[in-house]
Write a protein that holds these residues in place. Structure first.
Motif, short mmCIF file in Angstrom:
data_model
loop_
_atom_site.label_atom_id
_atom_site.label_comp_id
_atom_site.label_asym_id
_atom_site.label_seq_id
_atom_site.Cartn_x
_atom_site.Cartn_y
_atom_site.Cartn_z
N GLU A 28 0.85 -1.18 0.00
CA GLU A 28 0.00 0.00 0.00
C GLU A 28 0.89 1.23 0.00
O GLU A 28 1.98 1.23 0.55
N ALA A 29 0.44 2.27 -0.63
CA ALA A 29 1.22 3.50 -0.68
C ALA A 29 1.19 4.17 0.68
O ALA A 29 0.16 4.29 1.30
N SER A 30 2.36 4.60 1.16
CA SER A 30 2.42 5.28 2.44
C SER A 30 2.91 6.71 2.30
O SER A 30 3.08 7.39 3.27
N GLY A 31 3.14 7.15 1.11
CA GLY A 31 3.57 8.53 0.89
C GLY A 31 4.07 8.69 -0.53
O GLY A 31 4.49 7.74 -1.16
N LYS A 32 4.00 9.91 -1.01
CA LYS A 32 4.50 10.19 -2.35
C LYS A 32 5.43 11.38 -2.27
O LYS A 32 5.18 12.34 -1.57
N HIS A 33 6.45 11.30 -3.04
CA HIS A 33 7.41 12.38 -3.18
C HIS A 33 7.29 12.91 -4.60
O HIS A 33 7.08 12.16 -5.53
N ARG A 34 7.46 14.23 -4.76
CA ARG A 34 7.41 14.82 -6.08
C ARG A 34 8.54 15.83 -6.19
O ARG A 34 8.74 16.67 -5.32
N LEU A 35 9.26 15.75 -7.28
CA LEU A 35 10.32 16.70 -7.59
C LEU A 35 9.92 17.42 -8.87
O LEU A 35 9.57 16.79 -9.86
N TRP A 62 13.82 30.25 -12.68
CA TRP A 62 13.84 28.79 -12.60
C TRP A 62 13.42 28.40 -11.19
O TRP A 62 13.72 29.11 -10.22
N GLY A 63 12.75 27.28 -11.07
CA GLY A 63 12.36 26.78 -9.77
C GLY A 63 12.66 25.30 -9.63
O GLY A 63 12.62 24.55 -10.61
N ILE A 64 13.00 24.90 -8.41
CA ILE A 64 13.17 23.49 -8.06
C ILE A 64 12.34 23.27 -6.80
O ILE A 64 12.59 23.91 -5.77
N ASN A 65 11.34 22.39 -6.90
CA ASN A 65 10.42 22.15 -5.80
C ASN A 65 10.44 20.69 -5.38
O ASN A 65 10.49 19.80 -6.22
N TYR A 66 10.38 20.48 -4.06
CA TYR A 66 10.23 19.14 -3.52
C TYR A 66 8.94 19.12 -2.71
O TYR A 66 8.71 20.00 -1.87
N ASP A 67 8.06 18.13 -2.96
CA ASP A 67 6.80 18.00 -2.24
C ASP A 67 6.68 16.60 -1.66
O ASP A 67 7.11 15.62 -2.27
N PHE A 76 3.01 18.86 1.78
CA PHE A 76 3.81 20.03 2.09
C PHE A 76 5.09 19.97 1.27
O PHE A 76 5.47 18.92 0.76
N GLY A 77 5.74 21.11 1.10
CA GLY A 77 6.90 21.12 0.24
C GLY A 77 7.88 22.22 0.56
O GLY A 77 7.60 23.12 1.35
N VAL A 78 9.02 22.15 -0.09
CA VAL A 78 10.05 23.18 -0.05
C VAL A 78 10.21 23.64 -1.50
O VAL A 78 10.56 22.85 -2.37
N HIS A 79 9.91 24.92 -1.75
CA HIS A 79 9.96 25.46 -3.10
C HIS A 79 11.04 26.52 -3.18
O HIS A 79 11.14 27.39 -2.31
N ASN A 80 11.86 26.44 -4.22
CA ASN A 80 13.01 27.33 -4.41
C ASN A 80 12.92 27.96 -5.79
O ASN A 80 12.75 27.26 -6.78
N THR A 81 13.09 29.28 -5.86
CA THR A 81 13.02 30.00 -7.13
C THR A 81 14.23 30.91 -7.25
O THR A 81 14.59 31.60 -6.29
N LEU A 82 14.83 30.93 -8.43
CA LEU A 82 15.95 31.82 -8.73
C LEU A 82 15.53 32.74 -9.86
O LEU A 82 15.17 32.28 -10.94
N GLU A 109 5.82 25.24 1.90
CA GLU A 109 4.49 25.32 1.30
C GLU A 109 3.54 24.29 1.89
O GLU A 109 3.94 23.16 2.19
N LEU A 110 2.29 24.68 2.04
CA LEU A 110 1.20 23.76 2.35
C LEU A 110 0.44 23.58 1.05
O LEU A 110 0.08 24.56 0.39
N LEU A 111 0.19 22.32 0.66
CA LEU A 111 -0.42 22.00 -0.63
C LEU A 111 -1.77 21.33 -0.42
O LEU A 111 -1.92 20.50 0.47
N PHE A 112 -2.73 21.68 -1.26
CA PHE A 112 -4.07 21.11 -1.16
C PHE A 112 -4.62 20.89 -2.57
O PHE A 112 -4.52 21.77 -3.42
N ILE A 113 -5.20 19.71 -2.79
CA ILE A 113 -5.83 19.38 -4.07
C ILE A 113 -7.34 19.33 -3.87
O ILE A 113 -7.86 18.35 -3.35
N PRO A 114 -8.08 20.39 -4.26
CA PRO A 114 -9.53 20.41 -4.06
C PRO A 114 -10.29 19.56 -5.08
O PRO A 114 -11.39 19.10 -4.82
#
Length: 186
Positions: A28-35, A62-67, A76-82, A109-114
């Motif tokens: 079963e999935a226990s978490g997802k990571h997104r880059l 440019w941005g590099i985001n980890y969620d 939740f995530g860490v978002h970086n923009t240059l 970041e706090l992320l929500f998918i409505p």
């Protein structure tokens, strides 16, 4: 900061050895990571009326985001923009002109998918620059198109408010890769 991000990212993956057993193993999935890698343009209204700059001041970014997704709707995530350019802004309330040189914005970041494919984000962090750094709060909207095999293409709109300084709007295209972690149950 990049080293901390890389250590955090690499530390979040696990390697699981599989062995044969008489009892079936259910996954079963226990978490997802997104880059995500983001290519964007930032509109900076406070730079519009500064001599030597165009009236519609848009700069590349440019941005590099980890969620990390807690469940199907919340993450939740860490978002970086240059920002890839030097520019001058008029600091709000003080009418002082400040030169910005390739600032980096780092936010939590706090992320929500409505609803399916639509993501809303809210965050806070810091814009770092050699002359002066500012506290940032932001709101974002993202619409994703699944490409298969854990890949996604997204359209992004982000509003940044640099507290007591200036605002910016960013529109971009993101390319994301999802990574799953699995837990085993008997």
């Amino acid at each position: 900061m990049f080293i901390i991000f890389l250590v955090f990212l690499l530390g979040s993956f696990r390697v699981n050895a599989q062995t044969e057993s008489e009892n079936p193993i259910e996954e079963e999935a226990s978490g997802k990571h997104r880059l995500t890698i983001l290519m964007a343009n930032a509109f900076i209204p406070a730079a519009d009326n500064i001599a030597g700059q165009s009236n519609m001041f848009i700069v590349p970014a440019w941005g590099i985001n980890y969620d990390y997704w807690i469940n199907d709707r919340i993450g939740f995530g860490v978002h970086n923009t240059l920002i890839l350019q030097q520019y001058k802004i008029e600091k709000s309330r003080e009418e002082i002109i400040i030169e910005r040189s390739f600032p980096v914005v780092i936010t939590g970041e706090l992320l929500f998918i409505p609803m399916e494919n639509l993501l809303l984000s809210a965050g806070a962090g810091r814009e770092l620059e050699k002359q002066e750094s500012f506290t940032v709060v932001n709101l974002g909207v993202e619409y994703g198109f699944e490409l298969g095999k854990g890949l996604e293409l997204s359209l992004n709109l982000l509003y940044d408010n640099k507290i007591d300084a200036y605002d910016s709007w960013m529109f971009g295209v993101g390319f994301s890769k999802f990574f799953s972690r699995t837990a085993r149950k008997k």
